[in-house]
Design an enzyme around this catalytic site. Structure first.
Site, short mmCIF file in Angstrom:
data_model
loop_
_atom_site.label_atom_id
_atom_site.label_comp_id
_atom_site.label_asym_id
_atom_site.label_seq_id
_atom_site.Cartn_x
_atom_site.Cartn_y
_atom_site.Cartn_z
N ARG A 16 0.75 -1.64 0.37
CA ARG A 16 0.01 -0.06 -0.31
C ARG A 16 0.83 1.93 -0.23
NH1 ARG A 16 -3.55 -1.61 5.32
NH2 ARG A 16 -1.31 -1.43 5.56
N LYS A 24 2.90 -19.47 5.03
CA LYS A 24 2.99 -19.50 6.41
C LYS A 24 2.06 -18.51 6.76
CE LYS A 24 5.57 -20.15 9.67
NZ LYS A 24 6.14 -21.43 11.01
N ASP A 83 6.86 -24.21 2.36
CA ASP A 83 6.89 -24.39 4.29
C ASP A 83 8.44 -24.13 4.21
OD1 ASP A 83 8.32 -25.56 6.36
OD2 ASP A 83 6.71 -27.15 6.93
N HIS A 84 9.15 -23.61 3.98
CA HIS A 84 11.11 -23.52 3.61
C HIS A 84 12.04 -24.23 4.22
CE1 HIS A 84 10.94 -21.19 7.81
NE2 HIS A 84 12.49 -21.09 7.86
N LYS A 123 15.08 -26.48 1.94
CA LYS A 123 16.23 -27.07 2.65
C LYS A 123 17.45 -27.69 1.93
CE LYS A 123 16.46 -24.59 7.20
NZ LYS A 123 16.75 -23.91 7.11
N GLU A 162 15.44 -24.03 18.94
CA GLU A 162 15.63 -22.88 18.75
C GLU A 162 15.73 -22.13 20.07
OE1 GLU A 162 12.98 -19.93 15.85
OE2 GLU A 162 11.36 -21.79 16.93
N ASP A 170 2.43 -23.96 14.86
CA ASP A 170 3.21 -23.11 14.57
C ASP A 170 4.56 -23.82 14.38
OD1 ASP A 170 4.58 -19.76 14.05
OD2 ASP A 170 6.35 -20.78 16.12
N HIS A 223 6.57 -27.92 9.88
CA HIS A 223 8.16 -28.17 9.45
C HIS A 223 7.89 -29.26 10.12
CE1 HIS A 223 8.18 -23.75 8.54
NE2 HIS A 223 8.80 -23.39 9.80
N LYS A 257 11.31 -23.09 21.90
CA LYS A 257 11.90 -21.85 22.62
C LYS A 257 13.41 -21.95 23.25
CE LYS A 257 9.31 -20.40 18.88
NZ LYS A 257 9.46 -19.87 17.81
P1 NAP Z 1 5.37 -7.58 7.60
O1 NAP Z 1 5.94 -7.24 7.57
O2 NAP Z 1 3.64 -6.89 8.22
O3 NAP Z 1 4.85 -6.69 6.08
C1 NAP Z 1 3.34 -6.99 5.71
C2 NAP Z 1 3.43 -6.62 3.97
O4 NAP Z 1 1.75 -6.68 3.53
C3 NAP Z 1 3.97 -5.10 4.27
O5 NAP Z 1 4.48 -4.49 2.76
C4 NAP Z 1 2.77 -4.74 4.35
O6 NAP Z 1 2.51 -3.23 3.05
C5 NAP Z 1 1.56 -4.88 3.03
N1 NAP Z 1 0.21 -5.58 3.19
C6 NAP Z 1 -0.24 -5.07 4.21
N2 NAP Z 1 -2.02 -4.57 4.02
C7 NAP Z 1 -2.20 -4.81 2.59
C8 NAP Z 1 -3.27 -4.43 1.97
N3 NAP Z 1 -4.22 -3.94 2.46
N4 NAP Z 1 -2.78 -4.57 0.86
C9 NAP Z 1 -1.60 -4.76 0.17
N5 NAP Z 1 -0.08 -4.77 1.17
C10 NAP Z 1 -0.72 -5.16 1.86
O7 NAP Z 1 4.94 -8.74 7.59
P2 NAP Z 1 6.14 -10.04 6.87
O8 NAP Z 1 7.05 -10.21 8.73
O9 NAP Z 1 6.87 -9.45 6.32
O10 NAP Z 1 5.14 -11.97 6.82
C11 NAP Z 1 4.46 -11.38 5.49
C12 NAP Z 1 3.42 -13.08 5.55
O11 NAP Z 1 4.81 -13.90 5.63
C13 NAP Z 1 2.75 -13.42 6.20
O12 NAP Z 1 1.73 -13.76 6.24
C14 NAP Z 1 3.81 -13.68 7.72
O13 NAP Z 1 2.81 -14.54 8.68
C15 NAP Z 1 4.91 -15.06 7.02
N6 NAP Z 1 5.98 -15.02 7.58
C16 NAP Z 1 6.73 -14.28 8.10
C17 NAP Z 1 8.02 -14.40 7.99
C18 NAP Z 1 9.00 -13.76 8.30
O14 NAP Z 1 9.87 -13.61 8.98
N7 NAP Z 1 8.32 -12.37 8.46
C19 NAP Z 1 8.48 -15.32 7.89
C20 NAP Z 1 7.66 -16.82 7.87
C21 NAP Z 1 6.29 -16.50 7.20
P3 NAP Z 1 1.94 -1.71 3.09
O15 NAP Z 1 1.48 -1.50 4.93
O16 NAP Z 1 2.62 -0.68 2.73
O17 NAP Z 1 0.64 -2.05 2.13
#
Ligand code: NAP
Length: 483
Positions: free
Chosen positions: A51, A148, A177-178, A182, A216, A235, A240, A331
């Site tokens: 956004r 995920k 599922d990363h 691996k 972890e 989780d 995994h 954890k």
């Molecule tokens: P995050 O940092 O909160 O990022 C969310 C993203 O979604 C941002 O780019 C946000 O950008 C965008 N967004 C939110 N609402 C939106 C909307 N209505 N329309 C379009 N874009 C929108 O989350 P994240 O940690 O990167 O995680 C993303 C996904 O990956 C989640 O499902 C999470 O469970 C999964 N995941 C994350 C990790 C990790 O290590 N972070 C690991 C495994 C899985 P704007 O605010 O600019 O719109």
């Protein structure tokens, strides 16, 4: 040694959630590494979407900053750095509004593989999928990748599947599922099915039990509120650990194709017996000298959420009857370790009966740290001191053996390239995810219906005492974590 890679066609990768943590910390660095490896063909584009109202140039600067942060400052000196940055475009779109989608459409090209990576909250998967379809940005050949967690129970997983399938066919959907990306996980399949050595022994006649550990060392500080709604079973176990179990336990597929492999994994999930509460241990870490307890991190004094879980799982089929799989994850344990330990039975008769001879062979498949495989073997203790036995490791570390950085490439590098290749083998199929939840849901429900409290364990240790007992009562013991 030059890595041989299966080439991929030029692609347009649209990355939703491009400004988010996962995109900046993992996905862009993974794409950059593939670019440097020469695997991103000329003319490929990465189109960020979120956004935030920024221009493509501003977004390129954000990615440049992240690459320096996560890959080191020297990354900027690489010849490819600016070339990669120039492949990036950005379109401001909101999943819930029509604004911006025309611009996004103008970026994607005919006759180029189109992949949409949804690195966003699962609650907006359905909206984005529907708009991609409605605007014609998604074609019948496009691929959609989702992160995920895929649901929090069977019902929510079914809803997500229905939302995605309303706009995409199953053969277009890539559920990440990363762990499956691996190197060692794929090597487990090579080890089992490309060697004649192990498969004849891979059953209940020769294997005493299997231990799967994902430990972890960090706690949940900073994201305790989110984690407290999930817990270790949702989780880690549902995805995994179950995937590792499936790959260890499955029958040889008739070919290495996505559906043949996933059919066999699904059969394993369907063969899992329900787990009774006395074969599960749940735990929460205590406060330590320099950190708070799980309860404090979760900011929920009454929390019963598991930051640790261990369980004994039976696979009810001819191959595994009587050979349990013990799973544990937690954890704040001693070290960050992920491994599958295949513990073989002792020889049926020991001619060395008067000597110390307790340990059977063990095949350890390490996912982290230091991906590799170790086979613990009994040999004669060298020297003239008489006939004594000892266990020694036959060790294969991929980093050392293959002398090639692609050997330890990040899982995301591999998985994204598989999406472009159109290979779903390392991604979860919809029925597989639903079957996993169907097995996990009753385990969660029986805990929710009880009043028991999680066992407490010391931060930096191996988990609760009760988890040791889970093994001891069967005359077995866990492998040490990080010793
Ligand atoms: P995050 O940092 O909160 O990022 C969310 C993203 O979604 C941002 O780019 C946000 O950008 C965008 N967004 C939110 N609402 C939106 C909307 N209505 N329309 C379009 N874009 C929108 O989350 P994240 O940690 O990167 O995680 C993303 C996904 O990956 C989640 O499902 C999470 O469970 C999964 N995941 C994350 C990790 C990790 O290590 N972070 C690991 C495994 C899985 P704007 O605010 O600019 O719109």
């Amino acid at each position: 040694m030059v890595a041989k890679v299966i080439p991929v066609p030029a692609f347009d990768l649209v990355l939703f959630g491009a400004t988010g943590d996962l995109a900046q910390r993992k996905i862009f660095p993974a794409l950059f590494k593939r670019f440097v490896a020469g695997q991103m063909p000329q003319g490929s584009q990465i189109i960020g979407a979120a956004r935030s109202n920024v221009t493509s140039e501003e977004f390129q600067q954000t990615v440049a900053k992240s690459l320096k942060e996560f890959l080191g400052k020297n990354v900027e000196k690489k010849d490819e750095f600016n070339q990669f940055i120039e492949c990036i475009q950005y379109a401001a779109v909101d999943a819930f509004s029509d604004k911006g989608w025309d611009k996004l459409k103008s970026f994607v090209r005919e006759d180029t593989v189109r992949a949409f990576y949804l690195s966003v909250a699962p609650s907006i998967f359905g909206e984005i999928a529907a708009r991609l379809k409605k605007t014609g940005i998604a074609t019948d050949e496009s691929r959609i990748v989702v992160e995920k967690p895929f649901g929090t129970d069977l019902e929510t997983a079914e809803t997500l599947n229905a939302q995605l399938r309303a706009s995409f066919e199953e053969k277009q959907i890539y559920r990440i599922d990363h762990y499956l990306g691996k190197e060692t996980v794929q090597n487990l399949m090579a080890l089992r099915f490309a060697n004649a050595l192990f498969e004849p022994l891979w059953n209940n006649k020769h294997i005493d039990h299997v231990q799967i550990t994902v430990a972890e060392d960090i706690g949940v500080a900073g994201r305790g509120g989110y984690y407290d709604k999930s817990g270790a079973i949702r989780d880690m176990v549902q995805n995994h650990l179950m995937q590792l179990l499936c790959l260890t336990a499955m029958e040889p597929p008739s070919q290495f194709s996505s559906d043949a492999v996933r059919d066999e994994k699904l059969k394993v999930i369907r063969a899992l017996k329900p787990v009774k509460e006395d074969n599960i241990v749940r735990g929460q870490y205590r406060a330590s000298a320099n950190d708070q307890s799980y309860i404090e991190h979760s900011e929920n004094p009454n929390s019963r959420t598991d930051s640790y879980v261990a369980m004994k799982v039976d696979v009810a089929n001819w191959r595994w009857a009587g050979t349990p799989f013990y799973l544990r994850t937690g954890k704040k344990l001693r070290e960050r370790v992920s491994e599958i330990a295949v513990m073989f039975k002792n020889p049926p008769h020991s001619i060395f009966s008067d000597m110390e001879y307790h340990e059977g062979n063990a095949l350890i498949i390490r996912l982290q740290p230091d991906e590799g495989i170790t086979l613990w073997t009994t040999i004669k203790d060298p020297g003239p001191g008489g006939m004594r036995l000892k266990q020694v490791p036959l060790d294969m570390s991929f980093a050392e053996t293959l002398e090639d950085e692609t050997a330890v490439a990040d899982a995301y590098e591999r998985l994204i390239m598989d999406v472009i290749r159109g290979d779903q083998t390392l991604f979860m199929r919809g029925d597989e995810v639903e079957a996993a939840w169907a097995w996990i849901d009753p385990i969660i429900l029986q805990w929710e219906n009880s009043t028991a409290r999680p066992a407490q364990y010391d931060a930096g240790g191996s988990g609760p005492e009760d988890a040791l007992m889970l093994m001891h009562k069967d005359g077995r013991k866990w492998r040490p974590i990080g010793e």
